[in-house]
Design an enzyme around this catalytic site. Structure first.
Site, short mmCIF file in Angstrom:
data_model
loop_
_atom_site.label_atom_id
_atom_site.label_comp_id
_atom_site.label_asym_id
_atom_site.label_seq_id
_atom_site.Cartn_x
_atom_site.Cartn_y
_atom_site.Cartn_z
N LEU A 117 45.24 48.09 44.76
CA LEU A 117 44.36 47.12 45.39
C LEU A 117 43.65 47.14 46.03
CD1 LEU A 117 46.52 43.57 45.63
CD2 LEU A 117 45.30 44.05 44.14
N SER A 118 42.10 46.65 45.73
CA SER A 118 41.50 47.93 46.98
C SER A 118 40.51 46.33 47.53
CB SER A 118 40.17 48.25 45.56
OG SER A 118 39.63 47.04 44.80
N GLY A 119 41.06 45.82 46.94
CA GLY A 119 40.89 44.41 47.86
C GLY A 119 39.73 43.71 47.30
N GLY A 120 38.94 43.83 46.17
CA GLY A 120 37.71 43.77 44.77
C GLY A 120 38.38 42.56 44.31
N VAL A 121 37.57 42.71 44.18
CA VAL A 121 38.27 40.73 42.28
C VAL A 121 38.71 41.59 41.12
CG1 VAL A 121 37.28 39.28 40.50
CG2 VAL A 121 35.84 39.49 43.26
N ASP A 122 38.53 43.05 40.48
CA ASP A 122 39.06 43.42 39.73
C ASP A 122 40.57 44.01 39.63
OD1 ASP A 122 36.12 43.32 38.35
OD2 ASP A 122 35.87 45.35 38.98
N SER A 123 40.90 44.38 40.28
CA SER A 123 42.26 44.75 41.06
C SER A 123 42.81 43.78 40.86
CB SER A 123 42.35 46.29 41.72
OG SER A 123 41.74 45.44 43.34
N CYS B 122 39.24 61.12 42.34
CA CYS B 122 39.47 60.49 43.31
C CYS B 122 40.51 60.04 42.40
CB CYS B 122 39.08 59.38 43.73
SG CYS B 122 39.64 58.21 44.41
N CYS C 45 33.39 56.32 46.54
CA CYS C 45 34.60 55.30 46.47
C CYS C 45 35.01 55.82 48.12
CB CYS C 45 35.72 55.43 45.82
SG CYS C 45 35.77 57.57 45.82
N LEU D 16 45.49 51.72 49.01
CA LEU D 16 45.46 53.47 49.65
C LEU D 16 44.38 53.30 50.85
CD1 LEU D 16 45.87 55.53 45.90
CD2 LEU D 16 47.59 54.41 47.68
#
Length: 349
Positions: A7-13, A99, A194, A32
């Site tokens: 999870l990145s905090g964005g909508v997609d993940s 990355c 990133c 991460l």
């Protein structure tokens, strides 16, 4: 399946996580921490804190356990040092490719429990198992498709990778986020490299390489047109940030030893190329393609070129495009496709 979800905090993940939950999988979310903002604290608030806030909100709403894993040291060694080295050599790096191959689907695999069958992310891409070979395929959204950034993955890495958004476009994913009422449903997409977050690339370069005054020269007239702060701030094909009148001007050449940036306005022949060499190629299936006529991307986005590929014995190839491009720079990645299958890619020499 037991799945580790990045999870990145964005909508997609976040949508990817929710879709997997709806399918009944046993999920653990991982955030991460690879940001380098700690060393840029003088520029203001750390954006990764906002990202983590959204990650926690999504996991709490969906009752999914969350682990925060710091990979800053590994990231520095694998990605950031490469980026700085390439810039210093006058090349154009692509840290996002490293990355994915070295961190998200590399060292992260080694950090988590082997009982996780898959590692899922919000990338727009598809993986298919065809007769024991894992094939990387493009998503239906040509603009958001991220196979370009995944071209350095291996068979072993793809065997555990899972991309739940592979059959959707961005508009559909946004609708999912709204229907699921996710806490970050209205959050804008992140842009840029990133590990930098909201840090400007120029600030990153200045912090590590400083300034080195040099001349900007019109390659057609050999006239000095202005000054620059260092050859490493510029890439071939660049037309913004030159701060010169009478344009548009394009960067067409860099002399690293003499610290000179050469520009051109009218001379398309000096701005454009239709041939280049590629080294350090990763063929995703482990086998070189049989076809000589393929498609190629030389940057992320919807644009392809048709190309003819002449393979060499030393994991390199010579590429001939069907149309010239004015932004081909050493260090960039060329990624090859056959229809919607991403075959792999390498570094432009």
């Amino acid at each position: 399946m037991k799945i580790a979800v990045l999870l990145s905090g964005g909508v997609d993940s976040s949508v990817a996580l929710k879709l997997l939950k709806e399918q009944g999988h046993d999920l653990t979310a991982f955030y991460l921490k690879i940001w380098l903002q700690d060393e840029f604290s003088f520029l203001g608030e750390c954006p990764w804190e906002e990202d983590l806030k959204f990650v926690r909100s999504v996991c709490e709403q969906e009752n999914i356990p969350l682990e925060v894993l710091s990979l800053q040291n590994e990231y520095w060694d694998s990605v950031v040092s490469y980026t700085i080295s390439e810039i210093k050599e006058g090349r154009t790096p692509n840290p996002d490719i490293y990355c994915n191959s070295l961190i998200k689907f590399g060292q992260f695999y080694e950090k988590i429990d082997s009982s996780f069958e898959k590692v899922a992310s919000g990338h727009y891409a598809k993986v298919e198992n065809q007769k024991g070979k894992f094939i990387l395929k493009s998503s239906p959204d040509p603009i958001k498709d991220q196979t370009y950034f995944l071209a350095y993955l291996t068979q072993q890495q793809l065997s555990r990778a899972l991309f739940p958004l592979g059959d959707y476009n961005k508009q559909q994913v946004r609708k999912f986020a709204d229907d699921f009422n996710l806490p970050n449903k209205n959050r804008k997409d992140s842009q840029g490299i990133c590990f930098l977050g909201q840090i400007k690339f120029a600030d990153f370069i200045k912090h590590h390489l400083g300034e080195l005054k040099g001349d900007i020269i019109d390659i057609d007239t050999e006239k000095v047109m202005g000054k620059h702060d260092g050859y490493y701030y510029y890439t071939i094909g660049q037309r913004s940030g030159l701060k010169l009148g009478g344009g548009p001007w394009y960067v067409v050449k860099k002399d690293v030893k003499k610290n000179i940036i050469y520009i051109s306005r009218e001379n398309r022949a000096k701005r454009e190329r239709d041939e280049f060499s590629v080294v350090n190629i990763n063929w995703i299936t482990g086998k070189k393609p049989i076809e000589e006529n393929l498609k190629v991307k030389i940057r992320h986005g919807a644009n392809f070129y048709n190309c003819r590929l002449a393979l060499n014995d030393n994991n390199s190839a010579d590429v001939k495009l069907n149309k010239a491009d004015q932004g081909i720079a050493a260090g960039q990645f060329a990624v090859f496709y056959c229809d919607d299958i991403c075959l792999g890619g390498g570094v432009i020499k």
